[in-house]
Design a protein around this motif. Sequence first.
Motif, mmCIF file in Angstrom:
data_model
loop_
_atom_site.group_PDB
_atom_site.id
_atom_site.type_symbol
_atom_site.label_atom_id
_atom_site.label_comp_id
_atom_site.label_asym_id
_atom_site.label_seq_id
_atom_site.Cartn_x
_atom_site.Cartn_y
_atom_site.Cartn_z
ATOM 1 N N ARG A 14 1.113 -1.141 0.036
ATOM 2 C CA ARG A 14 -0.136 -0.102 0.008
ATOM 3 C C ARG A 14 0.784 1.122 0.043
ATOM 4 N NH1 ARG A 14 -5.490 1.247 2.749
ATOM 5 N NH2 ARG A 14 -6.078 -0.426 1.565
ATOM 6 N N GLU A 15 0.402 2.150 -0.927
ATOM 7 C CA GLU A 15 1.060 3.536 -0.783
ATOM 8 C C GLU A 15 0.784 4.407 0.181
ATOM 9 O OE1 GLU A 15 2.834 6.949 -1.404
ATOM 10 O OE2 GLU A 15 3.485 5.469 -3.028
ATOM 11 N N PRO A 16 1.592 4.837 1.112
ATOM 12 C CA PRO A 16 1.093 5.778 2.201
ATOM 13 C C PRO A 16 0.411 7.120 1.760
ATOM 14 C CG PRO A 16 3.681 5.811 1.885
ATOM 15 C CD PRO A 16 2.871 4.599 0.997
ATOM 16 N N LEU A 17 0.556 7.422 0.593
ATOM 17 C CA LEU A 17 -0.017 8.545 0.249
ATOM 18 C C LEU A 17 -0.572 8.229 -1.370
ATOM 19 C CD1 LEU A 17 2.634 11.550 1.264
ATOM 20 C CD2 LEU A 17 0.582 10.829 1.957
ATOM 21 N N PRO A 18 -1.715 7.656 -1.235
ATOM 22 C CA PRO A 18 -2.208 7.019 -2.552
ATOM 23 C C PRO A 18 -2.920 8.282 -3.348
ATOM 24 C CG PRO A 18 -3.643 6.423 -0.700
ATOM 25 C CD PRO A 18 -2.472 6.998 -0.060
ATOM 26 N N LEU A 19 -2.898 9.407 -3.009
ATOM 27 C CA LEU A 19 -3.496 10.403 -3.823
ATOM 28 C C LEU A 19 -2.346 11.352 -3.923
ATOM 29 C CD1 LEU A 19 -7.200 10.840 -2.513
ATOM 30 C CD2 LEU A 19 -6.463 9.683 -4.540
ATOM 31 N N ARG A 20 -1.175 11.260 -3.782
ATOM 32 C CA ARG A 20 -0.088 12.221 -4.086
ATOM 33 C C ARG A 20 -0.236 12.779 -5.653
ATOM 34 N NH1 ARG A 20 5.149 12.592 -1.612
ATOM 35 N NH2 ARG A 20 4.899 10.148 -0.841
ATOM 36 N N GLY A 21 -0.186 13.846 -5.547
ATOM 37 C CA GLY A 21 -0.213 14.422 -7.018
ATOM 38 C C GLY A 21 -1.497 14.614 -7.576
ATOM 39 N N ARG A 22 -2.912 14.016 -7.030
ATOM 40 C CA ARG A 22 -4.250 14.276 -7.576
ATOM 41 C C ARG A 22 -4.706 15.485 -6.885
ATOM 42 N NH1 ARG A 22 -5.957 9.117 -8.981
ATOM 43 N NH2 ARG A 22 -4.343 8.215 -10.093
ATOM 44 N N THR A 23 -5.788 16.064 -7.609
ATOM 45 C CA THR A 23 -6.447 17.312 -7.189
ATOM 46 C C THR A 23 -7.693 16.964 -7.031
ATOM 47 O OG1 THR A 23 -6.482 18.068 -9.411
ATOM 48 C CG2 THR A 23 -4.821 18.833 -8.114
ATOM 49 N N ALA A 24 -8.389 17.786 -6.030
ATOM 50 C CA ALA A 24 -9.800 17.251 -5.739
ATOM 51 C C ALA A 24 -10.756 18.590 -5.305
ATOM 52 C CB ALA A 24 -9.904 16.481 -4.361
ATOM 53 N N LEU A 25 -11.788 18.788 -5.761
ATOM 54 C CA LEU A 25 -12.920 19.602 -5.534
ATOM 55 C C LEU A 25 -14.041 18.814 -4.384
ATOM 56 C CD1 LEU A 25 -14.408 22.218 -5.573
ATOM 57 C CD2 LEU A 25 -15.680 21.531 -7.758
ATOM 58 N N VAL A 26 -14.101 19.461 -3.401
ATOM 59 C CA VAL A 26 -15.163 18.848 -2.402
ATOM 60 C C VAL A 26 -16.155 19.880 -2.109
ATOM 61 C CG1 VAL A 26 -15.898 17.749 -0.100
ATOM 62 C CG2 VAL A 26 -13.637 17.429 -1.279
#
Length: 277
Positions: A14-26
């Motif tokens: 498992r990647e400890p930061l699985p969303l590294r480099g991703r961008t998100a709007l909540v």
Amino acid sequence: MPRLPHPAPEALRREPLPLRGRTALVTGASRRAGIGHAVARRLAAYGASVYLHHHVPHDAAMPWGADRPEDVAASVREALGDPDAEVLSGPGDLSDPDTPAELIATAASALGGRLDILIANHALSGSDGTLDEIDAAMLDAHWAVDTRSVLLLVQAHARLRPPGPGGRVVLMTSGQDIASGMPGEIAYALQKGALASITRSLSTTLAGQGITVNTVNPGPVDTDYLTGEAYEAVAACFLAGRWGMPDDPARLIAWLATEEAGWITGEVINSEGGFRR
């Protein structure tokens, strides 16, 4: 088509930061007691750069009141798992049909020109009733915020994001089709049901762009809107004897944003802790 081999052993770690480099709007991330805030904290902790949408006038008019946007953003920063991740925020009245496209463009620009993950968490509270009580204004108000704005957000997201893997859309519904439904909130239940119904169509539409689409029913979640005997009665309906907390659905939603959930699309997923109505 050749049969794919099992993943290499290193790919199973498992990647400890699985969303590294991703961008998100909540969207609807305007209260620290809310689900949107909990989702944003999880995404940030997974390494994503996050843009928080808020509409303070809506919450200020509700019994629970509004938080300051800067306080919500500061709380999300506490959860950062990546020192390079960003947490930004901005307003938007999603009852205005022009706002969804503007919000997508603003968030993408603020996050470096790209938006990978859209979590459409916002909804209209109040202005609702039973079948005998609802009127056209109530129906139109919930349609505009709960459904129309969500579809326009997804449309703008799909138009802006270049085709490629890693795109994610998560919608929110409310279990209006389970057990006795929501007879006291007809307008809200109608519009949330529309989102559940359109999930499969949206997932088919966006599959070619590398965007998965799923809808989450978080069940009853303690966001500080109920107290006293009514609160205890709802808690007794859960197998664990407690309400769902905002982080309960947030864990599922954040996981859906990762590569581990890349094979899941077009689904309406209940996260209710065994709730028995």
